[in-house]
Design an enzyme around this catalytic site. Structure first.
Site, mmCIF file in Angstrom:
data_model
loop_
_atom_site.group_PDB
_atom_site.id
_atom_site.type_symbol
_atom_site.label_atom_id
_atom_site.label_comp_id
_atom_site.label_asym_id
_atom_site.label_seq_id
_atom_site.Cartn_x
_atom_site.Cartn_y
_atom_site.Cartn_z
ATOM 1 N N GLU A 99 0.835 -1.196 0.000
ATOM 2 C CA GLU A 99 0.000 0.000 0.000
ATOM 3 C C GLU A 99 0.873 1.251 0.000
ATOM 4 O O GLU A 99 1.840 1.351 0.769
ATOM 5 C CB GLU A 99 -0.889 -0.023 1.249
ATOM 6 N N LYS B 177 -9.239 2.819 -2.606
ATOM 7 C CA LYS B 177 -9.610 2.254 -1.310
ATOM 8 C C LYS B 177 -10.937 2.826 -0.835
ATOM 9 O O LYS B 177 -11.154 4.043 -0.853
ATOM 10 C CB LYS B 177 -8.508 2.545 -0.293
ATOM 11 N N CYS C 154 -5.556 -3.167 1.810
ATOM 12 C CA CYS C 154 -5.404 -3.270 3.268
ATOM 13 C C CYS C 154 -6.726 -3.494 4.003
ATOM 14 O O CYS C 154 -7.302 -4.577 3.931
ATOM 15 C CB CYS C 154 -4.664 -2.038 3.787
#
Length: 255
Positions: free
Chosen positions: A41, A107, A141
């Site tokens: 990430e 994200k 994540c």
């Protein structure tokens, strides 16, 4: 298909240094027969760079360089970066092959005040690319810790989910990497390539423990807690037909 995961200690704010690290790993992974490399990430700018994090558009030079690396080493690369929009900043991941425009995932579930102060969340997305017949979905994540995100990609036909991550060192982190991620793979009968940052960048310390997990929940390859690592594993959905038959969750969802 052989898949590689890069666990790395990114240099905060130094995109050139991080690109060099990813390029070196791409060359090594390609030499090992991998067709895709997953980096962590915000790997390009460094997760802990904060306000110094360079916001990039998909056509900016660093992403063009990433694509050129992918093309030079005949390997697809998934890497995290801070993506600037007209009036927003996203925590994003790019899938690049060098032969086409990057495919971008943004994200949706931001973790903690650090991310929420820096980034704008995206709506949940189903982003899947096909490489050599393998359907690869993307999450970042914290996204993978929500079962709905993984199930959505599984129902869309994903064979593998690439997960750039920055899992912080902490009381629950080892459980997430060693138990929760394998459960996500098992309950959806797919592969997960989970690529963490490692060590510390001066602002955060990371759990490491990057892994490639099979549909039956077994770790095909794992990295240690400390230090950079390049791990590889062969991803063959047909080899897990028996597991899908025994654990037919997707088929039996509606009773």
């Amino acid at each position: 298909m052989r898949v590689a995961v890069l666990q790395m200690q990114a240099v905060p704010g130094d995109v050139d240094a991080n690109l060099t690290r990813i390029g070196d790993a791409a060359a090594r992974a390609s030499d090992m027969g991998a067709r895709v490399l997953v980096a962590p990430e915000l790997a390009l700018g460094g997760y802990g760079a904060g306000e110094a994090m360079a916001g990039l558009s998909p056509g900016d030079a660093p992403l063009v360089q990433l694509g050129a690396m992918a093309e030079a080493h005949d390997i697809a690369i998934v890497a995290g970066f801070a993506e600037k929009g007209e009036a927003c900043l996203h925590n994003s991941a790019a899938f690049v092959t060098g032969g086409a425009a990057p495919v971008i995932y943004r994200k949706s579930h931001l973790y903690g005040p650090y991310e929420k102060d820096l980034f704008d969340p995206a709506a949940p997305q189903t982003v899947i690319v096909t490489l050599g017949g393998l359907k690869i979905g993307m999450l970042i994540c914290y996204d993978v810790e929500f079962p709905e995100n993984v199930r959505r990609l599984a129902l869309a036909g994903a064979d593998l989910i690439a997960v750039p991550t920055a899992l912080p060192l902490g009381p629950d982190a080892a459980f997430i990497a060693s138990t929760m991620v394998p459960v996500r793979a098992f309950e959806n009968q797919l592969f997960i390539a989970y690529a963490d940052n490692c060590s510390t960048d001066g602002r955060f310390a990371y759990q490491g423990m990057s892994t490639i997990v099979a549909p039956d929940g077994t770790a095909l390859a794992s990295a240690p807690v400390e230090g950079d690592a390049l791990i590889v594993a062969d991803v063959d959905p047909d080899a897990f037909a028996a597991s899908r038959e025994r654990n037919s969750y997707l088929r039996d969802m509606d009773g």
